[in-house]
Design a protein around this motif. Structure first.
Motif, PDB file in Angstrom:
ATOM      1  N   ALA A   1      35.557  48.212  28.537  1.00  0.00           N
ATOM      2  CA  ALA A   1      34.417  48.298  29.756  1.00  0.00           C
ATOM      3  C   ALA A   1      35.215  48.741  31.047  1.00  0.00           C
ATOM      4  O   ALA A   1      34.661  49.119  32.006  1.00  0.00           O
ATOM      5  N   ALA A   2      36.565  48.312  31.061  1.00  0.00           N
ATOM      6  CA  ALA A   2      36.964  48.549  32.605  1.00  0.00           C
ATOM      7  C   ALA A   2      38.566  48.959  32.302  1.00  0.00           C
ATOM      8  O   ALA A   2      39.123  48.925  31.296  1.00  0.00           O
ATOM      9  N   ASN A   3      39.208  49.516  33.329  1.00  0.00           N
ATOM     10  CA  ASN A   3      40.591  50.406  33.153  1.00  0.00           C
ATOM     11  C   ASN A   3      41.321  49.111  33.293  1.00  0.00           C
ATOM     12  O   ASN A   3      41.066  47.691  33.679  1.00  0.00           O
ATOM     13  N   PRO A   4      42.534  49.208  32.844  1.00  0.00           N
ATOM     14  CA  PRO A   4      43.588  47.927  32.702  1.00  0.00           C
ATOM     15  C   PRO A   4      43.724  47.138  33.997  1.00  0.00           C
ATOM     16  O   PRO A   4      43.716  46.046  33.984  1.00  0.00           O
ATOM     17  N   ALA A   5      43.804  47.857  35.100  1.00  0.00           N
ATOM     18  CA  ALA A   5      43.984  47.212  36.468  1.00  0.00           C
ATOM     19  C   ALA A   5      42.907  46.269  36.739  1.00  0.00           C
ATOM     20  O   ALA A   5      43.020  45.110  37.085  1.00  0.00           O
ATOM     21  N   GLN A   6      41.498  47.021  36.482  1.00  0.00           N
ATOM     22  CA  GLN A   6      40.295  46.028  36.678  1.00  0.00           C
ATOM     23  C   GLN A   6      40.146  44.933  35.925  1.00  0.00           C
ATOM     24  O   GLN A   6      39.753  43.849  36.168  1.00  0.00           O
ATOM     25  N   ALA A   7      40.364  45.130  34.636  1.00  0.00           N
ATOM     26  CA  ALA A   7      40.406  44.211  33.501  1.00  0.00           C
ATOM     27  C   ALA A   7      41.396  42.987  34.039  1.00  0.00           C
ATOM     28  O   ALA A   7      40.787  41.916  33.703  1.00  0.00           O
ATOM     29  N   LEU A   8      42.582  43.320  34.478  1.00  0.00           N
ATOM     30  CA  LEU A   8      43.319  42.065  34.702  1.00  0.00           C
ATOM     31  C   LEU A   8      42.926  41.547  35.946  1.00  0.00           C
ATOM     32  O   LEU A   8      43.238  40.228  36.120  1.00  0.00           O
TER      33      LEU A   8
ATOM     34  N   ALA B   1      50.419  37.663  29.784  1.00  0.00           N
ATOM     35  CA  ALA B   1      49.746  36.689  28.697  1.00  0.00           C
ATOM     36  C   ALA B   1      48.309  36.370  28.840  1.00  0.00           C
ATOM     37  O   ALA B   1      47.871  35.866  28.165  1.00  0.00           O
ATOM     38  N   ILE B   2      47.785  36.769  30.084  1.00  0.00           N
ATOM     39  CA  ILE B   2      46.199  36.604  30.266  1.00  0.00           C
ATOM     40  C   ILE B   2      45.539  37.109  29.216  1.00  0.00           C
ATOM     41  O   ILE B   2      45.498  38.264  29.073  1.00  0.00           O
ATOM     42  N   PRO B   3      44.535  36.295  28.484  1.00  0.00           N
ATOM     43  CA  PRO B   3      43.698  36.771  27.337  1.00  0.00           C
ATOM     44  C   PRO B   3      42.571  37.532  27.894  1.00  0.00           C
ATOM     45  O   PRO B   3      41.692  36.974  28.641  1.00  0.00           O
ATOM     46  N   LEU B   4      42.488  38.888  27.514  1.00  0.00           N
ATOM     47  CA  LEU B   4      41.715  39.880  27.781  1.00  0.00           C
ATOM     48  C   LEU B   4      40.819  40.333  26.312  1.00  0.00           C
ATOM     49  O   LEU B   4      41.678  40.818  25.711  1.00  0.00           O
ATOM     50  N   SER B   5      39.644  40.248  26.470  1.00  0.00           N
ATOM     51  CA  SER B   5      38.969  40.654  25.111  1.00  0.00           C
ATOM     52  C   SER B   5      38.990  42.181  25.014  1.00  0.00           C
ATOM     53  O   SER B   5      39.100  42.946  25.886  1.00  0.00           O
TER      54      SER B   5
ATOM     55  N   GLY C   1      39.977  30.948  24.926  1.00  0.00           N
ATOM     56  CA  GLY C   1      39.072  31.951  25.002  1.00  0.00           C
ATOM     57  C   GLY C   1      39.650  33.018  25.528  1.00  0.00           C
ATOM     58  O   GLY C   1      40.916  33.417  25.467  1.00  0.00           O
ATOM     59  N   SER C   2      38.966  33.709  26.305  1.00  0.00           N
ATOM     60  CA  SER C   2      39.610  35.071  27.215  1.00  0.00           C
ATOM     61  C   SER C   2      38.840  35.096  28.443  1.00  0.00           C
ATOM     62  O   SER C   2      37.749  34.409  28.767  1.00  0.00           O
ATOM     63  N   LEU C   3      39.429  35.708  29.577  1.00  0.00           N
ATOM     64  CA  LEU C   3      38.961  35.468  30.851  1.00  0.00           C
ATOM     65  C   LEU C   3      38.653  36.810  31.318  1.00  0.00           C
ATOM     66  O   LEU C   3      39.040  37.793  30.678  1.00  0.00           O
ATOM     67  N   GLY C   4      37.626  37.025  32.242  1.00  0.00           N
ATOM     68  CA  GLY C   4      37.191  38.279  32.791  1.00  0.00           C
ATOM     69  C   GLY C   4      35.707  38.789  32.458  1.00  0.00           C
ATOM     70  O   GLY C   4      35.333  39.742  33.108  1.00  0.00           O
ATOM     71  N   GLU C   5      35.319  38.361  31.534  1.00  0.00           N
ATOM     72  CA  GLU C   5      34.321  38.913  30.471  1.00  0.00           C
ATOM     73  C   GLU C   5      33.073  38.539  31.548  1.00  0.00           C
ATOM     74  O   GLU C   5      31.983  39.362  31.732  1.00  0.00           O
ATOM     75  N   ALA C   6      33.109  37.224  32.079  1.00  0.00           N
ATOM     76  CA  ALA C   6      31.771  36.916  32.960  1.00  0.00           C
ATOM     77  C   ALA C   6      31.770  37.825  34.144  1.00  0.00           C
ATOM     78  O   ALA C   6      30.655  38.462  34.652  1.00  0.00           O
ATOM     79  N   ALA C   7      32.820  37.979  34.546  1.00  0.00           N
ATOM     80  CA  ALA C   7      32.877  38.979  36.174  1.00  0.00           C
ATOM     81  C   ALA C   7      32.293  40.293  35.543  1.00  0.00           C
ATOM     82  O   ALA C   7      31.658  40.953  36.380  1.00  0.00           O
ATOM     83  N   ALA C   8      32.927  40.794  34.389  1.00  0.00           N
ATOM     84  CA  ALA C   8      32.355  41.979  34.199  1.00  0.00           C
ATOM     85  C   ALA C   8      31.084  42.182  33.792  1.00  0.00           C
ATOM     86  O   ALA C   8      30.391  43.286  34.208  1.00  0.00           O
ATOM     87  N   GLY C   9      30.520  40.929  33.140  1.00  0.00           N
ATOM     88  CA  GLY C   9      29.068  41.075  32.646  1.00  0.00           C
ATOM     89  C   GLY C   9      28.245  41.158  33.892  1.00  0.00           C
ATOM     90  O   GLY C   9      26.972  41.626  34.092  1.00  0.00           O
TER      91      GLY C   9
ATOM     92  N   VAL D   1      47.578  46.263  40.994  1.00  0.00           N
ATOM     93  CA  VAL D   1      46.870  45.215  40.871  1.00  0.00           C
ATOM     94  C   VAL D   1      47.288  44.237  42.069  1.00  0.00           C
ATOM     95  O   VAL D   1      46.511  43.455  42.664  1.00  0.00           O
ATOM     96  N   ARG D   2      48.665  44.259  42.349  1.00  0.00           N
ATOM     97  CA  ARG D   2      49.113  43.496  43.379  1.00  0.00           C
ATOM     98  C   ARG D   2      48.391  43.708  44.660  1.00  0.00           C
ATOM     99  O   ARG D   2      47.916  42.980  45.348  1.00  0.00           O
ATOM    100  N   THR D   3      48.350  44.927  44.926  1.00  0.00           N
ATOM    101  CA  THR D   3      47.581  45.374  46.164  1.00  0.00           C
ATOM    102  C   THR D   3      46.356  45.112  46.096  1.00  0.00           C
ATOM    103  O   THR D   3      45.677  44.594  47.172  1.00  0.00           O
ATOM    104  N   ALA D   4      45.258  45.267  45.109  1.00  0.00           N
ATOM    105  CA  ALA D   4      44.056  45.036  45.084  1.00  0.00           C
ATOM    106  C   ALA D   4      43.890  43.372  45.185  1.00  0.00           C
ATOM    107  O   ALA D   4      43.137  43.029  45.885  1.00  0.00           O
ATOM    108  N   LEU D   5      44.651  42.611  44.632  1.00  0.00           N
ATOM    109  CA  LEU D   5      44.641  41.174  44.680  1.00  0.00           C
ATOM    110  C   LEU D   5      44.874  40.781  46.188  1.00  0.00           C
ATOM    111  O   LEU D   5      44.074  39.971  46.925  1.00  0.00           O
ATOM    112  N   ALA D   6      45.902  41.507  46.933  1.00  0.00           N
ATOM    113  CA  ALA D   6      46.274  41.198  48.241  1.00  0.00           C
ATOM    114  C   ALA D   6      44.952  41.710  49.195  1.00  0.00           C
ATOM    115  O   ALA D   6      44.509  40.861  50.035  1.00  0.00           O
TER     116      ALA D   6
END
Ligand code: ADP
Ligand code: MG
Length: 319
Positions: free
Chosen positions: A244-251, A234-238, A161-169, A307-312
């Protein structure tokens, strides 16, 4: 047990048809305990998950969604083991016995149970802060369960499927104008039962994505004594998530958001065509997102600095 509790169970939870169709069930609701005789050659797979109002779901979530979700997250654990869910027990703690709430809760919970052919065979009903604890049990042919510790050097990593949708929801939950598809993805997750069963014969390891891809892949890496290398691109994003989100937030949601309940699994590269065929058969996207290599931990490749900074900052290290 008082009469009202007895009536409550009878009215909302005791489904005789579902119990009589349950494979291996000798005795269901009504006695001190249920009796089960597992079919020959099958192992029993057992999982329990507790959902506390205000902690595991918004306290004001609709009762039907609470019922549905409480069972779905448990079914997902069995899916990740490659098991066929068979029956479950329900420990329900309620602040009050509100018939309207119970009717809606039961419709969500028992609706999913009927759709999946899984019987409620017993439980416990108490008064207190709204808490739903479900223990689900299922069957898998002896020795065939999918485990976290089986990944091999060189195996490819796939996700359904795809990842990240539930967190956005969940993030948009309080906003009435937020995307309904994303909200539904959080409130009504789909356990990938058919996928888990199909993977039994050739996947080397599997886990369901409940806490976020990086954290959950970390469990496979650790238990398998290998490193998981993941390709961020490669992360599947719907498209709903991208809208609903900018590319960095979606990833970031795709890598670390919880509650998607997709399956993440490892398989030798020789099985790529089997993955392809399975994707067609189940009409479910299966994406290769990385590879198991020597080492430890989870490495993400292709992250931009933002994204790297946000994850850190969020506590994810070692990228
Ligand atoms: P006991 O007091 O012996 O533990 P109870 O009187 O609490 O049993 O429950 C009677 C029967 O109803 C048991 O078979 C129990 O499994 C079942 N039961 C109780 N609560 C629930 C529930 N929330 N959902 C399904 N079955 C339940
Ligand atoms: Mg008893």
């Amino acid at each position: 047990m008082s009469l009202s509790e007895f009536e409550l169970i009878k009215r909302y939870f005791d489904d005789a048809a579902l119990q009589s169709a349950c494979s291996g069930l000798v005795l269901g609701i009504g006695d001190d305990a249920a009796i089960v005789r597992p079919p020959a050659g099958q192992e029993l797979v057992v999982a329990v998950d507790t959902s506390v109002a205000g902690v595991h779901f918004p306290a004001d979530a609709p009762a039907a969604e609470i019922g549905y979700r409480s069972l779905a997250v448990n079914l997902s654990d069995l899916a990740a083991m490659g098991a066929q869910p068979a029956f479950f027990t329900l420990a329900l703690t309620l602040p009050e016995a509100d018939p309207e709430w119970l009717q809606a809760f039961s419709s969500g919970l028992m609706g999913l149970a009927r759709a999946e052919g899984i019987a409620l065979v017993g439980g416990d009903t108490t008064r207190g802060h709204l808490t739903i604890s479900i223990q689900v049990q299922g069957y898998v042919p002896q020795g065939k369960a999918l485990r976290r510790d089986g990944a091999q050097l060189g195996d490819l990593i796939f996700v359904s499927g795809s990842l990240g949708e539930a967190a956005a929801g969940l993030a948009g939950y309080q906003h009435p104008d937020s995307d309904a598809q994303l909200r539904a993805r959080y409130l009504r997750p789909t356990a990938r039962i058919a996928l888990g069963k199909a993977l039994r014969d050739w996947a080397s390891a599997a886990i369901d994505v409940s806490d976020g891809l990086l954290q959950d892949m970390g469990h496979i890496a650790k238990r398998s004594h290998l490193a998981a290398h993941i390709d961020a691109s490669a992360i599947p994003l719907s498209s709903a998530l991208r809208a609903a989100a900018n590319p960095a937030q979606a990833l970031q949601w795709g890598l670390t958001g919880g509650d998607d309940y997709e399956l993440c699994f490892c398989a030798p590269a020789a099985h790529c065509s089997a993955v392809e065929a399975l994707s067609q058969e189940l009409n479910l996207k299966l994406t290769c997102i990385g590879e198991m290599r020597a080492g430890s931990g989870v490495q993400v490749h292709g992250l931009d600095a933002k994204v790297r900074t946000a994850l850190a900052r969020a506590g994810y290290q070692h990228f």
